[in-house]
Motif scaffolding. Structure first.
Motif, PDB file in Angstrom:
ATOM      1  N   SER A   1       0.846  -1.196   0.000  1.00  0.00           N
ATOM      2  CA  SER A   1       0.000   0.000   0.000  1.00  0.00           C
ATOM      3  C   SER A   1       0.880   1.244   0.000  1.00  0.00           C
ATOM      4  O   SER A   1       1.628   1.485   0.959  1.00  0.00           O
ATOM      5  N   ILE A   2       0.807   1.996  -1.093  1.00  0.00           N
ATOM      6  CA  ILE A   2       1.547   3.249  -1.222  1.00  0.00           C
ATOM      7  C   ILE A   2       0.568   4.286  -1.769  1.00  0.00           C
ATOM      8  O   ILE A   2       0.094   4.179  -2.894  1.00  0.00           O
ATOM      9  N   ASP A   3       0.256   5.268  -0.955  1.00  0.00           N
ATOM     10  CA  ASP A   3      -0.744   6.257  -1.329  1.00  0.00           C
ATOM     11  C   ASP A   3      -0.146   7.252  -2.327  1.00  0.00           C
ATOM     12  O   ASP A   3       0.806   7.968  -2.018  1.00  0.00           O
ATOM     13  N   THR A   4      -0.698   7.273  -3.543  1.00  0.00           N
ATOM     14  CA  THR A   4      -0.257   8.216  -4.575  1.00  0.00           C
ATOM     15  C   THR A   4      -1.472   8.819  -5.260  1.00  0.00           C
ATOM     16  O   THR A   4      -2.616   8.414  -5.004  1.00  0.00           O
ATOM     17  N   ASP A   5      -1.245   9.770  -6.158  1.00  0.00           N
ATOM     18  CA  ASP A   5      -2.355  10.398  -6.874  1.00  0.00           C
ATOM     19  C   ASP A   5      -3.032   9.446  -7.851  1.00  0.00           C
ATOM     20  O   ASP A   5      -4.186   9.676  -8.236  1.00  0.00           O
ATOM     21  N   VAL A   6      -2.344   8.416  -8.283  1.00  0.00           N
ATOM     22  CA  VAL A   6      -2.893   7.559  -9.336  1.00  0.00           C
ATOM     23  C   VAL A   6      -3.295   6.171  -8.841  1.00  0.00           C
ATOM     24  O   VAL A   6      -4.082   5.489  -9.500  1.00  0.00           O
ATOM     25  N   ALA A   7      -2.769   5.717  -7.726  1.00  0.00           N
ATOM     26  CA  ALA A   7      -3.094   4.377  -7.208  1.00  0.00           C
ATOM     27  C   ALA A   7      -2.655   4.273  -5.751  1.00  0.00           C
ATOM     28  O   ALA A   7      -1.756   5.005  -5.302  1.00  0.00           O
ATOM     29  N   ASP A   8      -3.314   3.354  -5.036  1.00  0.00           N
ATOM     30  CA  ASP A   8      -2.968   3.113  -3.629  1.00  0.00           C
ATOM     31  C   ASP A   8      -2.340   1.739  -3.418  1.00  0.00           C
ATOM     32  O   ASP A   8      -1.674   1.519  -2.405  1.00  0.00           O
ATOM     33  N   THR A   9      -2.567   0.826  -4.350  1.00  0.00           N
ATOM     34  CA  THR A   9      -2.022  -0.527  -4.237  1.00  0.00           C
ATOM     35  C   THR A   9      -1.066  -0.781  -5.392  1.00  0.00           C
ATOM     36  O   THR A   9      -1.431  -0.609  -6.569  1.00  0.00           O
ATOM     37  N   TRP A  10       0.142  -1.227  -5.036  1.00  0.00           N
ATOM     38  CA  TRP A  10       1.189  -1.467  -6.026  1.00  0.00           C
ATOM     39  C   TRP A  10       1.757  -2.864  -5.859  1.00  0.00           C
ATOM     40  O   TRP A  10       1.812  -3.397  -4.752  1.00  0.00           O
ATOM     41  N   THR A  11       2.175  -3.454  -6.980  1.00  0.00           N
ATOM     42  CA  THR A  11       2.828  -4.764  -6.956  1.00  0.00           C
ATOM     43  C   THR A  11       4.325  -4.583  -7.112  1.00  0.00           C
ATOM     44  O   THR A  11       4.773  -3.873  -8.023  1.00  0.00           O
ATOM     45  N   GLU A  12       5.096  -5.223  -6.243  1.00  0.00           N
ATOM     46  CA  GLU A  12       6.552  -5.116  -6.309  1.00  0.00           C
ATOM     47  C   GLU A  12       7.123  -6.101  -7.334  1.00  0.00           C
ATOM     48  O   GLU A  12       6.605  -7.205  -7.503  1.00  0.00           O
ATOM     49  N   TRP A  13       8.199  -5.694  -7.991  1.00  0.00           N
ATOM     50  CA  TRP A  13       8.925  -6.541  -8.933  1.00  0.00           C
ATOM     51  C   TRP A  13      10.419  -6.389  -8.653  1.00  0.00           C
ATOM     52  O   TRP A  13      10.872  -5.330  -8.225  1.00  0.00           O
ATOM     53  N   SER A  14      11.190  -7.447  -8.908  1.00  0.00           N
ATOM     54  CA  SER A  14      12.631  -7.389  -8.669  1.00  0.00           C
ATOM     55  C   SER A  14      13.349  -8.407  -9.536  1.00  0.00           C
ATOM     56  O   SER A  14      12.729  -9.307 -10.114  1.00  0.00           O
ATOM     57  N   ASP A  15      14.674  -8.239  -9.631  1.00  0.00           N
ATOM     58  CA  ASP A  15      15.488  -9.222 -10.324  1.00  0.00           C
ATOM     59  C   ASP A  15      16.707  -9.544  -9.473  1.00  0.00           C
ATOM     60  O   ASP A  15      16.928  -8.957  -8.409  1.00  0.00           O
ATOM     61  N   SER A  16      17.515 -10.484  -9.935  1.00  0.00           N
ATOM     62  CA  SER A  16      18.673 -10.932  -9.156  1.00  0.00           C
ATOM     63  C   SER A  16      19.759  -9.873  -9.056  1.00  0.00           C
ATOM     64  O   SER A  16      20.633  -9.941  -8.190  1.00  0.00           O
ATOM     65  N   GLY A  17      19.723  -8.860  -9.950  1.00  0.00           N
ATOM     66  CA  GLY A  17      20.739  -7.823  -9.927  1.00  0.00           C
ATOM     67  C   GLY A  17      20.426  -6.662  -9.012  1.00  0.00           C
ATOM     68  O   GLY A  17      21.216  -5.731  -8.901  1.00  0.00           O
ATOM     69  N   GLY A  18      19.259  -6.687  -8.358  1.00  0.00           N
ATOM     70  CA  GLY A  18      18.917  -5.628  -7.422  1.00  0.00           C
ATOM     71  C   GLY A  18      17.984  -4.565  -7.961  1.00  0.00           C
ATOM     72  O   GLY A  18      17.594  -3.645  -7.229  1.00  0.00           O
ATOM     73  N   ASP A  19      17.614  -4.647  -9.249  1.00  0.00           N
ATOM     74  CA  ASP A  19      16.657  -3.682  -9.787  1.00  0.00           C
ATOM     75  C   ASP A  19      15.277  -3.937  -9.195  1.00  0.00           C
ATOM     76  O   ASP A  19      14.905  -5.084  -8.920  1.00  0.00           O
ATOM     77  N   THR A  20      14.519  -2.861  -9.038  1.00  0.00           N
ATOM     78  CA  THR A  20      13.184  -2.982  -8.464  1.00  0.00           C
ATOM     79  C   THR A  20      12.176  -2.224  -9.321  1.00  0.00           C
ATOM     80  O   THR A  20      12.539  -1.317 -10.084  1.00  0.00           O
ATOM     81  N   GLY A  21      10.915  -2.591  -9.180  1.00  0.00           N
ATOM     82  CA  GLY A  21       9.857  -1.916  -9.904  1.00  0.00           C
ATOM     83  C   GLY A  21       8.550  -2.025  -9.172  1.00  0.00           C
ATOM     84  O   GLY A  21       8.373  -2.889  -8.281  1.00  0.00           O
ATOM     85  N   TYR A  22       7.624  -1.155  -9.521  1.00  0.00           N
ATOM     86  CA  TYR A  22       6.290  -1.159  -8.938  1.00  0.00           C
ATOM     87  C   TYR A  22       5.282  -0.968 -10.059  1.00  0.00           C
ATOM     88  O   TYR A  22       5.464  -0.109 -10.932  1.00  0.00           O
ATOM     89  N   SER A  23       4.226  -1.752 -10.024  1.00  0.00           N
ATOM     90  CA  SER A  23       3.185  -1.657 -11.042  1.00  0.00           C
ATOM     91  C   SER A  23       1.826  -1.484 -10.391  1.00  0.00           C
ATOM     92  O   SER A  23       1.591  -1.943  -9.268  1.00  0.00           O
ATOM     93  N   ALA A  24       0.935  -0.807 -11.122  1.00  0.00           N
ATOM     94  CA  ALA A  24      -0.435  -0.602 -10.647  1.00  0.00           C
ATOM     95  C   ALA A  24      -1.330  -0.406 -11.855  1.00  0.00           C
ATOM     96  O   ALA A  24      -0.864  -0.045 -12.947  1.00  0.00           O
ATOM     97  N   GLU A  25      -2.610  -0.612 -11.659  1.00  0.00           N
ATOM     98  CA  GLU A  25      -3.580  -0.379 -12.723  1.00  0.00           C
ATOM     99  C   GLU A  25      -4.081   1.051 -12.623  1.00  0.00           C
ATOM    100  O   GLU A  25      -4.508   1.498 -11.555  1.00  0.00           O
ATOM    101  N   VAL A  26      -4.016   1.762 -13.749  1.00  0.00           N
ATOM    102  CA  VAL A  26      -4.444   3.152 -13.804  1.00  0.00           C
ATOM    103  C   VAL A  26      -5.370   3.325 -15.006  1.00  0.00           C
ATOM    104  O   VAL A  26      -4.926   3.225 -16.163  1.00  0.00           O
TER     105      VAL A  26
END
Length: 207
Positions: free
Chosen positions: A154-179
Motif C-alpha cells: 500500500s503506497i498512497d499516490t495520486d494515481v493508485a494506492d495498491t502497487w505490486t513489487e517486482w525485482s530481479d537478481s541484480g537488485g533492480d526494483t519496480g512497482y506496477s499498478a492499474e491506472v
C-alpha cells in the motif's frame, strides 16, 4: 720502323661520333616523389575512415542515450500529449538533481504506451511506462526477462494506492499498478529512487 709506327691501329668505336655514353639516371628523385605520393594517398584514405568512425561513435552514443548532457523538455512533451488527448502519467516535479535524459515517447497502435526516463549522476535512473500490456510483460521488458513478482504493498499516490513489487537478481526494483484500465510501471536500480517518483506521479493537466 719506329716504335710508334709499330703500334696497332686504334679499334673503331661503336659509339656514333659526337654522342657521349649515357649516364645512368639517379634514382633518388623518383624515390622521393613516390614517398610523397604514398603519404598523400594514405592521408586521403585514412582521414575519411577516422571521420566515419568518430561519426558512428557519436551516433551510437546519441541513439543509446549515453549522452548525459542532453536534458529533454519533458514538461512540454507532456503538455503536447495532453492537448492531443493522450493518456499520460508524469511526475509533478523532479527531485533535486534529476532530469529527463530522453524525450518522452508515445507509441500508438494495438498496444499504445507512454514512456519517460529520468537520471541523476551516472548510476541513478527511473523509468516510467504506461501501457495496455500486462504488468508481467512490462517487468520482463524493463527490469529483467526473469523478473519476479513480489507482494502487493500500500503506497498512497495520486494515481493508485495498491502497487505490486517486482525485482530481479541484480537488485533492480519496480512497482506496477492499474491506472484507468492500463498498467503503470516505474522501475530503477534503487528502491528509494522509485518510491520517490511514485509519490510524484499524476495524471492532472500540466499547466
Amino acid at each position: 720502323m719506329s716504335d710508334t709506327d709499330q703500334q696497332q691501329p686504334a679499334q673503331p668505336s661503336n659509339q656514333p661520333a659526337g654522342e657521349q655514353p649515357e649516364t645512368p639516371a639517379r634514382s633518388y628523385p623518383r624515390t622521393f616523389g613516390a614517398l610523397i605520393g604514398s603519404m598523400i594517398f594514405l592521408l586521403v584514405l585514412v582521414v575519411p575512415i577516422v571521420l566515419i568512425v568518430q561519426w558512428r561513435g557519436n551516433l551510437e552514443r546519441e541513439v543509446s542515450g549515453a549522452n548525459e548532457t542532453y536534458k529533454a523538455d519533458w514538461a512540454e512533451a507532456v503538455r503536447s500529449a495532453q492537448v492531443a488527448d493522450l493518456d499520460v502519467v508524469y511526475p509533478r516535479e523532479l527531485p533535486s538533481g534529476w532530469y529527463a535524459n530522453t524525450d518522452p515517447s508515445y507509441q500508438g497502435g494495438d498496444e499504445p504506451s507512454w514512456t519517460m526516463s529520468f537520471v541523476k549522476g551516472e548510476t541513478s535512473y527511473v523509468g516510467l511506462e504506461l501501457s495496455s500490456r500486462s504488468a508481467q510483460a512490462l517487468a520482463q521488458k524493463n527490469i529483467d526477462t526473469q523478473a519476479k513478482e513480489g507482494d502487493e504493498v500500500s503506497i498512497d499516490t495520486d494515481v493508485a494506492d495498491t502497487w505490486t513489487e517486482w525485482s530481479d537478481s541484480g537488485g533492480d526494483t519496480g512497482y506496477s499498478a492499474e491506472v484507468d484500465g492500463q498498467t503503470l510501471m516505474l522501475w530503477g536500480p534503487k528502491d528509494g529512487d522509485v518510491r520517490d517518483y511514485l509519490a510524484l506521479v499524476t495524471t492532472e493537466p500540466l499547466k
